[in-house]
Design a protein around this motif. Structure first.
Motif, PDB file in Angstrom:
ATOM      1  N   PHE A   1       0.841  -1.194   0.000  1.00 56.34           N
ATOM      2  CA  PHE A   1       0.000   0.000   0.000  1.00 56.34           C
ATOM      3  C   PHE A   1       0.882   1.253   0.000  1.00 56.34           C
ATOM      4  O   PHE A   1       0.641   2.212  -0.726  1.00 56.34           O
ATOM      5  N   GLN A   2       1.929   1.187   0.815  1.00 56.71           N
ATOM      6  CA  GLN A   2       2.808   2.366   0.899  1.00 56.71           C
ATOM      7  C   GLN A   2       3.489   2.655  -0.441  1.00 56.71           C
ATOM      8  O   GLN A   2       3.593   3.809  -0.853  1.00 56.71           O
ATOM      9  N   THR A   3       3.929   1.606  -1.125  1.00 56.54           N
ATOM     10  CA  THR A   3       4.566   1.797  -2.432  1.00 56.54           C
ATOM     11  C   THR A   3       3.542   2.381  -3.408  1.00 56.54           C
ATOM     12  O   THR A   3       3.832   3.339  -4.134  1.00 56.54           O
ATOM     13  N   HIS A   4       2.356   1.776  -3.392  1.00 60.23           N
ATOM     14  CA  HIS A   4       1.294   2.230  -4.279  1.00 60.23           C
ATOM     15  C   HIS A   4       0.952   3.698  -3.983  1.00 60.23           C
ATOM     16  O   HIS A   4       0.788   4.515  -4.893  1.00 60.23           O
ATOM     17  N   PHE A   5       0.911   4.016  -2.707  1.00 64.97           N
ATOM     18  CA  PHE A   5       0.557   5.376  -2.313  1.00 64.97           C
ATOM     19  C   PHE A   5       1.622   6.371  -2.797  1.00 64.97           C
ATOM     20  O   PHE A   5       1.311   7.450  -3.309  1.00 64.97           O
ATOM     21  N   ALA A   6       2.896   5.973  -2.662  1.00 62.23           N
ATOM     22  CA  ALA A   6       3.990   6.857  -3.086  1.00 62.23           C
ATOM     23  C   ALA A   6       3.868   7.157  -4.581  1.00 62.23           C
ATOM     24  O   ALA A   6       4.041   8.309  -5.024  1.00 62.23           O
ATOM     25  N   LEU A   7       3.525   6.125  -5.346  1.00 65.10           N
ATOM     26  CA  LEU A   7       3.370   6.304  -6.797  1.00 65.10           C
ATOM     27  C   LEU A   7       2.204   7.252  -7.131  1.00 65.10           C
ATOM     28  O   LEU A   7       2.325   8.162  -7.951  1.00 65.10           O
ATOM     29  N   THR A   8       1.089   7.007  -6.447  1.00 66.19           N
ATOM     30  CA  THR A   8      -0.100   7.827  -6.706  1.00 66.19           C
ATOM     31  C   THR A   8       0.175   9.280  -6.341  1.00 66.19           C
ATOM     32  O   THR A   8      -0.246  10.208  -7.031  1.00 66.19           O
ATOM     33  N   LEU A   9       0.908   9.455  -5.247  1.00 73.68           N
ATOM     34  CA  LEU A   9       1.244  10.804  -4.804  1.00 73.68           C
ATOM     35  C   LEU A   9       2.078  11.521  -5.865  1.00 73.68           C
ATOM     36  O   LEU A   9       1.832  12.687  -6.215  1.00 73.68           O
ATOM     37  N   GLN A  10       3.042  10.791  -6.393  1.00 71.97           N
ATOM     38  CA  GLN A  10       3.912  11.368  -7.412  1.00 71.97           C
ATOM     39  C   GLN A  10       3.091  11.805  -8.642  1.00 71.97           C
ATOM     40  O   GLN A  10       3.209  12.940  -9.116  1.00 71.97           O
ATOM     41  N   GLN A  11       2.210  10.891  -9.078  1.00 73.90           N
ATOM     42  CA  GLN A  11       1.356  11.180 -10.231  1.00 73.90           C
ATOM     43  C   GLN A  11       0.477  12.404  -9.969  1.00 73.90           C
ATOM     44  O   GLN A  11       0.348  13.306 -10.793  1.00 73.90           O
ATOM     45  N   PHE A  12      -0.151  12.386  -8.806  1.00 75.21           N
ATOM     46  CA  PHE A  12      -1.079  13.448  -8.404  1.00 75.21           C
ATOM     47  C   PHE A  12      -0.373  14.809  -8.461  1.00 75.21           C
ATOM     48  O   PHE A  12      -0.911  15.798  -8.946  1.00 75.21           O
TER      49      PHE A  12
END
Ligand code: H53
Length: 798
Positions: free
Chosen positions: A6-17
């Motif tokens: 989840f943390q990895t996924h969240f980091a990616l989404t944050l970057q995209q956002f």
């Protein structure tokens, strides 16, 4: 996906956002952080969290309720998913505070008060205990109105468009849409079977909100919204009947537009009946569809499903299931009734006559012509049964009480009792009154049908989330996870007298009081004294809850302090919060009177740090979460026999407030468990009120015989609290002096003494702390997990 994933996924989404917006994470606003976390966690829940637990020894529960007061979801979900700490750390890296971010979420206010909040606690507990369940409700476009206070202290109301542009926690289930008919005609086919040709139909869209249990499973809260597929009623349109055609579109969109803002009161509006039927028709069809899809027969329905009716609001589900079984599935009347009466269970939440729903027989006939035939047939069969089982001498009286239809009114509670295999009240005293006072004849007719399941509240939201400081202290001293097994709170009982523990517990309360003081300062610009007793009454405004009894004591204290400033007075901050139904004049007048009194007292320099009165506007779940952990005293002062249970009383006591209450609802059990010496009970009992009324209660006599009471009421009447306006509170004063149905004046003297007892006890810090600790330690029973287990063993068992 694990939490690390989840943390990895969240980091990616944050970057995209951030890339999409050309900003850095540091530049994101709290609102943007909220949106990001909400969306990501929603995906996580839907994709990765287990659902559909196996059916164990109970059946699947279909919890039908017109209200679900779920409160903010994000913080609760993160906690239940065990992601709270990691998300807190992530945002901290960017200089953000998760608490501030969570404040961005708007409470979905899809309920009025206790009934709706209870439904939300039960969904949480069922998901936590892996009890298979679906909550069925309505997707109101506007939730309960938002409240503000006007210049002269009056309540103002504004629409609550809770979804705004963004509410990521729900998803539309296009595959589940339903069509619901209204009006039209019925034709007899053969035997017990009829054809119903509705005059118009409304479609139901399903929205699912996943309910995430604590380390548990997710299962849906399914909310139906009305819409019209065909913009016009085509036939009528072609006939040239344009207006009528348009009307149907309006009906469809209007249907679920707004939650009726009455709590414990029926209004009798046709649109409300339509909402109720729409809710039931969509839900029952969905239940039957799922059941059949699993390859099961209709006869097996009661073996696998229970339909729990939350009050009488979904009572029309009973004739609706009959209709489906008879007219669509062609079962015989006997088969259909056998299935129905083993599928439904009914929870009664009130004895108040004005809340026990009755619908005009002709209105039902007009809107639901097939259902009224079914109800009439059930009434006929009941008549035969009563005639057969009671003596001719008793018959008239028994029929008067048990008939489903009387004087052209359809009594929905009676329909529920007849159609359910189990009926329960929500606290022991209430359940006893349901069986003995409300339905004595039914209790004789249907032996073993009446039960009690005392309400409960979820410790996840009401301790773990609302009171992190207390939770930390409990974590430190309790072995095992009390969040899942609240009886473990008993482990702190031996520490109740321990001075170190007392200090730690006191520090928690002080910290929470300071946080609430800051909120009061920010909202109202008033600085409150944190060393004072925080005396809290938070609930809907209703005469039976007697906020005006509290107010009379405040006025009497004020007058006594003015007359004798040198007295030893233990400082108090009286805190109120709650809404009144917009059409409930007397409740609104009580709100205005509280604000009038607050205005005078808070501006009187001689009262500074001694007596303060606070009304916090717009009571809602997220505000309750801030007030409850800071309370020292919990006001539960309804007239005995009127509050079915109460649940705020449980939340406050668990968070260490001393109950100041009457012997009503769950107060009785709270006192038993906490110990009589750790609560303050006062006032008339159910029995003594009966006596008082039998002797002819005259409130004015109390006014004339008690000088403090007289002066308090006179001050309300003579303009002291209304800038000299002697008309503003005239109705309230007149009601107290000439009617006082809820016996406020009869309990005034006892209440004042009880308040003095609170003050005296508070002065001895050690014994006070011991009492508050024992309240937390001994009230594990009031977890909604225990309530759900009671439902499982007493009602939902196979
Ligand atoms: O239901 C709560 C009880 C409370 C009772 C409340 C209630 C409503 O909020 C609305 C309608 C109704 O019939 C009852 O007043 O005492 O705690 C949950 O059971």
């Amino acid at each position: 996906m694990s939490s690390a994933d989840f943390q990895t996924h969240f980091a990616l989404t944050l970057q995209q956002f951030c890339e999409e917006r050309f900003i850095t994470p540091e530049q994101l606003s709290d609102l943007q952080w909220y949106q990001l976390i909400a969306q990501t966690s929603q995906q996580y829940i839907l994709q990765n969290f287990p659902k559909n637990p196996p059916l164990a020894y109970t059946r699947k529960v279909n919890y039908l309720s017109m209200e679900f007061l779920i409160g903010r979801l994000l913080g609760n979900n993160l906690m239940n998913l065990e992601l709270y700490d990691s998300v807190e750390q992530i945002v901290a890296k960017y200089g953000k505070c998760l608490m501030d971010i969570l404040e961005q979420e708007r409470d979905p206010a899809l309920g009025n008060g206790g009934l709706g909040r209870l439904a939300a606690c039960y969904l949480d507990s069922m998901a936590t205990l892996s009890q298979p369940a679906i909550g069925y409700g309505l997707h109101y476009q506007y939730g309960l109105f938002r409240q503000s206070i006007g210049w002269s202290g009056e309540q103002r109301e504004e629409g609550d468009y809770w979804q705004r542009d963004f509410y990521p926690q729900q998803h539309h289930r296009a595959d589940l849409a339903q069509t619901v008919g209204f009006g039209g005609e019925v034709q007899h086919r053969e035997g017990d079977h009829y054809d119903w040709q509705p005059e118009w139909t409304i479609s139901g869209k399903a929205f699912d909100l996943p309910v995430v249990g604590y380390k548990g499973i997710q299962q849906p809260l399914r909310l139906w919204q009305g819409y019209s597929e065909t913009a016009f009623h085509l036939e009528k349109f072609n006939d040239g009947n344009y207006l009528q055609a348009e009307q149907n579109t309006i009906n469809a969109t209007k249907l679920t537009k707004v939650l009726y803002p009455n709590d414990n009161h029926q209004h009798g509006k046709a649109l409300r009946l339509m909402q109720q039927y729409f809710h039931c028709a969509c839900s029952v069809a969905d239940i039957v569809r799922q059941h059949l899809a699993q390859g099961r027969t209709l006869e097996q329905l009661p073996e696998f499903e229970v339909i729990q009716l939350n009050d009488t609001h979904p009572a029309i589900a009973i004739p609706e299931l009959m209709r489906l079984l008879l007219d669509q599935h062609h079962l015989s009347w006997e088969q259909a009734w056998d299935i129905c009466r083993h599928t439904f269970a009914y929870t009664n939440h009130t004895l108040l006559p004005e809340a026990l729903e009755q619908w005009d027989q002709h209105l039902i006939a007009k809107l639901l012509p097939r259902h009224i035939l079914i109800i009439e047939q059930l009434n006929h069969e009941l008549y035969q049964q009563v005639k057969a089982e009671f003596s001719p001498q008793e018959f008239a009286q028994v029929w008067q009480e048990t008939a489903l239809i009387m004087h052209s009114r359809v009594r929905m509670a009676n329909l529920c009792v007849v159609g359910a295999f189990a009926v329960n009240g929500v606290a022991q005293i209430h359940s006893d009154l349901v069986a003995n006072d409300l339905f004595p004849a039914y209790a004789r007719l249907f032996k073993g049908k009446f039960h009690n399941v005392t309400n409960g509240v979820t410790p996840r939201r009401w301790i773990r989330q609302a009171n992190p400081a207390l939770s930390q202290l409990l974590d430190k001293h309790i072995q095992g996870d009390w969040t899942q097994d609240l009886d473990r709170l008993a482990q702190i009982e031996p520490l109740a007298k321990n001075s170190e523990f007392q200090t730690a517990y006191d520090n928690v309360k002080q910290k929470n009081k300071q946080a609430l003081a800051q909120l009061i300062q920010a909202e109202l610009g008033i600085e409150v004294n944190c060393n004072a007793i925080f005396d809290v009454q938070i609930k809907r405004f209703h005469e039976y809850k007697r906020q005006h009894l509290n107010l009379l004591n405040i006025i009497a204290s004020y007058q006594s302090l003015k007359a004798n400033p040198a007295q030893n007075f233990v400082p108090r901050v009286f805190i109120f919060s709650g809404k009144a139904a917009p059409g409930y004049f007397m409740a609104k007048q009580i709100i205005q009177a509280i604000n009038g009194v607050a205005n005078v007292i808070n501006h009187d320099p001689t009262m500074k740090n001694r007596l303060q009165v606070i009304f916090l506007p717009d009571y809602r779940v997220s505000l309750a979460e801030k007030i409850i952990p800071a309370a020292d005293v919990s006001e539960q002062i309804s007239l005995a026999g009127k509050e079915a249970s109460g649940t705020g009383n449980m939340k406050l006591a668990l968070n260490g407030a001393i109950t100041l209450g009457t012997l009503d609802g769950a107060n009785v059990e709270i006192a038993d468990y906490a110990g009589q010496e750790n609560v303050v009970i006062f006032g008339h009992t159910v029995e003594s009120i009966k006596q008082l009324r039998a002797n002819g209660y005259i409130s004015k006599q109390y006014y004339e015989n008690n000088l403090e009471l007289k002066h308090a009421i006179d001050a309300l009447a003579n303009g002291t609290f209304s800038n000299g306006d002697t008309t503003r509170f005239a109705s309230l004063v007149n009601d107290m002096l000439n009617h006082d149905y809820f016996c406020v004046l009869a309990d005034f003297a006892a209440y004042r003494q009880a308040q003095a007892q609170i003050a005296a006890r508070y002065q001895n810090k050690t014994t006070w702390l011991e009492s508050t600790i024992l309240n937390t330690a001994r009230l594990g029973k009031f977890s909604s997990d225990r309530s759900i287990r009671d439902y499982q063993t007493r009602i939902w068992k196979k």
